[in-house]
Design a protein around this motif. Structure first.
Motif, mmCIF file in Angstrom:
data_model
loop_
_atom_site.group_PDB
_atom_site.id
_atom_site.type_symbol
_atom_site.label_atom_id
_atom_site.label_comp_id
_atom_site.label_asym_id
_atom_site.label_seq_id
_atom_site.Cartn_x
_atom_site.Cartn_y
_atom_site.Cartn_z
ATOM 1 N N GLY A 140 57.992 62.656 65.967
ATOM 2 C CA GLY A 140 56.770 63.657 65.435
ATOM 3 C C GLY A 140 57.089 65.245 65.039
ATOM 4 O O GLY A 140 56.396 65.592 63.974
ATOM 5 N N THR A 141 58.363 65.397 65.656
ATOM 6 C CA THR A 141 58.898 66.323 64.240
ATOM 7 C C THR A 141 58.961 66.956 63.339
ATOM 8 O O THR A 141 58.738 67.775 62.578
ATOM 9 C CB THR A 141 60.368 67.663 65.024
ATOM 10 O OG1 THR A 141 59.630 67.422 66.576
ATOM 11 C CG2 THR A 141 60.474 69.021 64.527
ATOM 12 N N ALA A 142 59.230 65.764 62.398
ATOM 13 C CA ALA A 142 60.072 65.569 61.312
ATOM 14 C C ALA A 142 58.622 65.513 60.412
ATOM 15 O O ALA A 142 58.391 66.071 60.261
ATOM 16 C CB ALA A 142 60.530 64.200 60.969
ATOM 17 N N LEU A 143 57.130 64.912 61.353
ATOM 18 C CA LEU A 143 55.589 64.646 60.599
ATOM 19 C C LEU A 143 55.766 66.273 60.382
ATOM 20 O O LEU A 143 54.418 66.109 59.405
ATOM 21 C CB LEU A 143 55.006 63.510 61.242
ATOM 22 C CG LEU A 143 55.095 62.293 61.354
ATOM 23 C CD1 LEU A 143 54.705 60.759 62.411
ATOM 24 C CD2 LEU A 143 55.412 61.538 59.198
ATOM 25 N N ALA A 144 55.308 66.602 61.391
ATOM 26 C CA ALA A 144 54.851 68.112 60.839
ATOM 27 C C ALA A 144 55.380 68.698 60.012
ATOM 28 O O ALA A 144 54.835 70.163 59.599
ATOM 29 C CB ALA A 144 55.374 68.968 62.878
ATOM 30 N N ALA A 145 56.824 68.306 60.316
ATOM 31 C CA ALA A 145 57.771 69.534 59.540
ATOM 32 C C ALA A 145 56.968 69.088 57.979
ATOM 33 O O ALA A 145 56.520 69.809 56.805
ATOM 34 C CB ALA A 145 58.768 69.174 59.459
ATOM 35 N N ALA A 146 57.015 67.525 57.575
ATOM 36 C CA ALA A 146 56.360 67.132 56.531
ATOM 37 C C ALA A 146 55.137 68.269 55.934
ATOM 38 O O ALA A 146 54.996 68.251 55.511
ATOM 39 C CB ALA A 146 56.699 65.485 56.149
ATOM 40 N N LEU A 147 54.285 68.183 57.030
ATOM 41 C CA LEU A 147 52.654 67.711 57.061
ATOM 42 C C LEU A 147 52.595 69.615 56.682
ATOM 43 O O LEU A 147 51.850 70.135 55.650
ATOM 44 C CB LEU A 147 52.163 67.420 57.915
ATOM 45 C CG LEU A 147 51.433 66.079 58.403
ATOM 46 C CD1 LEU A 147 51.422 66.207 59.794
ATOM 47 C CD2 LEU A 147 51.037 65.494 56.902
ATOM 48 N N LEU A 148 53.183 70.104 56.928
ATOM 49 C CA LEU A 148 53.623 71.776 57.241
ATOM 50 C C LEU A 148 54.358 72.603 56.311
ATOM 51 O O LEU A 148 54.044 74.094 56.150
ATOM 52 C CB LEU A 148 53.376 72.671 58.513
ATOM 53 C CG LEU A 148 52.449 72.208 60.232
ATOM 54 C CD1 LEU A 148 52.975 72.211 60.804
ATOM 55 C CD2 LEU A 148 50.998 72.972 59.457
ATOM 56 N N ARG A 149 55.546 71.425 56.124
ATOM 57 C CA ARG A 149 56.329 72.053 54.771
ATOM 58 C C ARG A 149 56.775 72.989 55.542
ATOM 59 O O ARG A 149 57.245 74.368 54.825
ATOM 60 C CB ARG A 149 55.713 72.815 53.170
ATOM 61 C CG ARG A 149 55.156 71.575 52.681
ATOM 62 C CD ARG A 149 54.693 71.885 51.072
ATOM 63 N NE ARG A 149 56.253 71.763 50.535
ATOM 64 C CZ ARG A 149 56.670 71.730 49.182
ATOM 65 N NH1 ARG A 149 55.397 71.792 48.450
ATOM 66 N NH2 ARG A 149 57.812 71.614 48.896
ATOM 67 N N SER A 150 57.757 72.930 56.966
ATOM 68 C CA SER A 150 57.789 73.989 57.406
ATOM 69 C C SER A 150 59.655 74.045 57.097
ATOM 70 O O SER A 150 59.810 72.931 57.663
ATOM 71 C CB SER A 150 57.990 73.674 58.707
ATOM 72 O OG SER A 150 58.525 74.662 59.838
ATOM 73 N N PRO A 151 60.768 74.395 56.995
ATOM 74 C CA PRO A 151 61.799 74.004 57.124
ATOM 75 C C PRO A 151 62.380 74.929 58.198
ATOM 76 O O PRO A 151 63.812 74.059 58.833
ATOM 77 C CB PRO A 151 62.966 75.274 56.192
ATOM 78 C CG PRO A 151 61.585 76.229 56.369
ATOM 79 C CD PRO A 151 60.130 75.811 56.204
ATOM 80 N N VAL A 152 62.182 75.699 59.382
ATOM 81 C CA VAL A 152 62.523 75.555 60.091
ATOM 82 C C VAL A 152 62.713 73.772 61.203
ATOM 83 O O VAL A 152 62.973 73.677 61.954
ATOM 84 C CB VAL A 152 62.165 76.843 61.080
ATOM 85 C CG1 VAL A 152 62.421 76.587 63.150
ATOM 86 C CG2 VAL A 152 62.190 77.308 60.418
ATOM 87 N N LEU A 153 61.009 73.544 61.777
ATOM 88 C CA LEU A 153 60.739 72.474 61.688
ATOM 89 C C LEU A 153 61.489 71.470 61.783
ATOM 90 O O LEU A 153 62.031 70.359 62.371
ATOM 91 C CB LEU A 153 59.451 71.909 61.693
ATOM 92 C CG LEU A 153 58.204 73.160 63.096
ATOM 93 C CD1 LEU A 153 57.222 72.097 62.267
ATOM 94 C CD2 LEU A 153 58.623 72.401 63.955
ATOM 95 N N ALA A 154 61.992 70.757 60.058
ATOM 96 C CA ALA A 154 63.003 70.213 59.621
ATOM 97 C C ALA A 154 63.895 70.130 59.945
ATOM 98 O O ALA A 154 65.189 69.223 60.697
ATOM 99 C CB ALA A 154 62.923 70.576 57.868
ATOM 100 N N ALA A 155 64.597 71.975 60.296
ATOM 101 C CA ALA A 155 65.908 71.549 61.096
ATOM 102 C C ALA A 155 65.748 71.219 61.934
ATOM 103 O O ALA A 155 66.972 70.609 62.440
ATOM 104 C CB ALA A 155 66.448 72.573 60.847
ATOM 105 N N ALA A 156 65.069 71.815 63.076
ATOM 106 C CA ALA A 156 64.897 70.907 63.795
ATOM 107 C C ALA A 156 65.651 69.473 64.331
ATOM 108 O O ALA A 156 65.440 69.147 65.925
ATOM 109 C CB ALA A 156 63.545 71.535 64.731
#
Length: 367
Positions: A140-156
């Motif tokens: 779920g966090t990875a999908l949110a990172a991809a949709l939002l293009r969030s580098p912090v969520l990608a690391a999380a």
């Protein structure tokens, strides 16, 4: 960040005084630095992320408290409100050019999502174990990172993947998950899409840890041997490959440091296995010393991380040799004599390397 701007301004002024750049070009450089200096990581951004982490911990602890006095529907709605509010509020701040605050809110939402998984499973007694919940949280966090293009969520998401893979190990059940590299491959695509350099480095280090635990689970000596060889090849490629390797790996200058870590872990693992075999241990120790020296010679210019890792690797190797050989080949006094000579030689080599790097940087700057 202001210190960096002041330093660059002083350098530009010196270049102008020496005629290396024109006054017009110097002003353009100052304007560019002034326009972009806020895009780095400042103290306020660090505080925002720290606040988000503390808020995340508070949410998880609150959920763990079980909220018995609050109705189930109220608890679920509260969690969903935090998730939705964090993601929507973060998107709003992102559009207002408040990147750090938006990442902080998204991090809180990701934590609330994990807390929601735990809460629903807790309330409705859903079947499953902790590893499944962590995997859903990671995805779920990875999908949110991809949709939002969030580098912090990608690391999380990479950190959550490591928790998923390591959970059985920390539960005193050394059972390495064979699917973990595939999950890391998917997270690598997310890290590239979100331009998250920390996430990519975390993936590489997670692979090193994975194969180390895989050896502990299977006792296959081929695993640390291959890891050391592949890491050595990656180190040479990162130093000599230039922009081609950088475009392929998307790891920047940090590839050399990551590869050196993988090599040292593989070599130290092999030495630990052959600690009772004096000839094999001596051969591996000599190879490790030579490789560390080679890393300093060919990769010293790759950055301070590589040099300090090489120095640390040398110190650990010295300690390892002492622990494994004192009382067998060497007496304590003899060991310290040889260690003193070795450290003296290393100090001489380090001084020469640092001076050569500094001189090379000076020449390139003047050119």
């Amino acid at each position: 960040m202001a210190g960096y701007v002041d330093k660059v301004g002083q350098d530009i002024a010196r270049w102008e005084a020496r005629g290396l750049v024109s006054a017009a070009l110097g002003q353009q450089l100052r304007d560019d630095v002034a326009a972009n200096h806020g895009k780095g990581i400042g103290f306020g951004q660090v505080l925002a992320v720290m606040a988000a982490l503390l808020m995340s911990a508070a949410i998880l602890i609150l959920i763990a408290a079980n909220w018995e006095e609050i109705p189930r529907v109220g608890r679920v709605l509260a969690i969903f409100a935090v998730i939705a509010g964090g993601y929507l509020g973060g998107a709003f701040l992102k559009l207002r050019d408040h990147a750090a605050l938006s990442e902080a809110l998204w991090l809180v939402s990701a934590a609330a999502f994990g807390g929601g998984i735990a809460l629903i499973g807790q309330m409705y007694h859903l079947s499953g174990d902790e590893t499944q919940a962590i995997l859903v949280w990671c995805v779920g966090t990875a999908l949110a990172a991809a949709l939002l293009r969030s580098p912090v969520l990608a690391a999380a998401s990479v950190c959550l993947s490591a928790a998923w893979a390591a959970w059985p190990i920390f539960s005193f059940n050394l059972e390495v998950n064979a699917w973990y590299p595939l999950l890391l491959a998917a997270l690598w695509a997310v890290a590239v899409w979100t331009r998250s350099l920390p996430a990519r480095h975390l993936i590489v280090l997670s692979l090193v840890a994975h194969f180390t635990f895989l050896y502990l689970d299977t006792d296959q000596l081929l695993i640390p041997a291959v890891m050391a060889l592949v890491s050595a090849a990656a180190f040479v490629a990162s130093v000599r490959g230039g922009e081609i390797v950088d475009r392929l790996t998307r790891l920047g200058d940090g590839l050399a440091a990551d590869a050196l870590i993988g090599f040292l872990v593989g070599m130290f693992t092999l030495q630990f296995v052959f600690a009772d075999s004096v000839p094999m241990f001596s051969l591996l120790a000599a190879a490790n010393f030579a490789a560390i020296a080679g890393a300093l010679i060919i990769g010293g210019k790759a950055g301070r991380k590589v040099r300090w890792l090489a120095y640390l690797g040398f110190a650990v190797e010295i300690s390892f040799v002492y622990i494994a050989t004192v009382g067998t080949m060497l007496g304590t006094a003899g060991f310290f004599l040889l260690a003193a000579i070795g450290l003296g030689v290393l100090a001489f080599v380090i001084i020469r390397i640092e001076r050569r790097i500094a001189a090379s940087a000076t020449v390139q700057g003047a050119a």
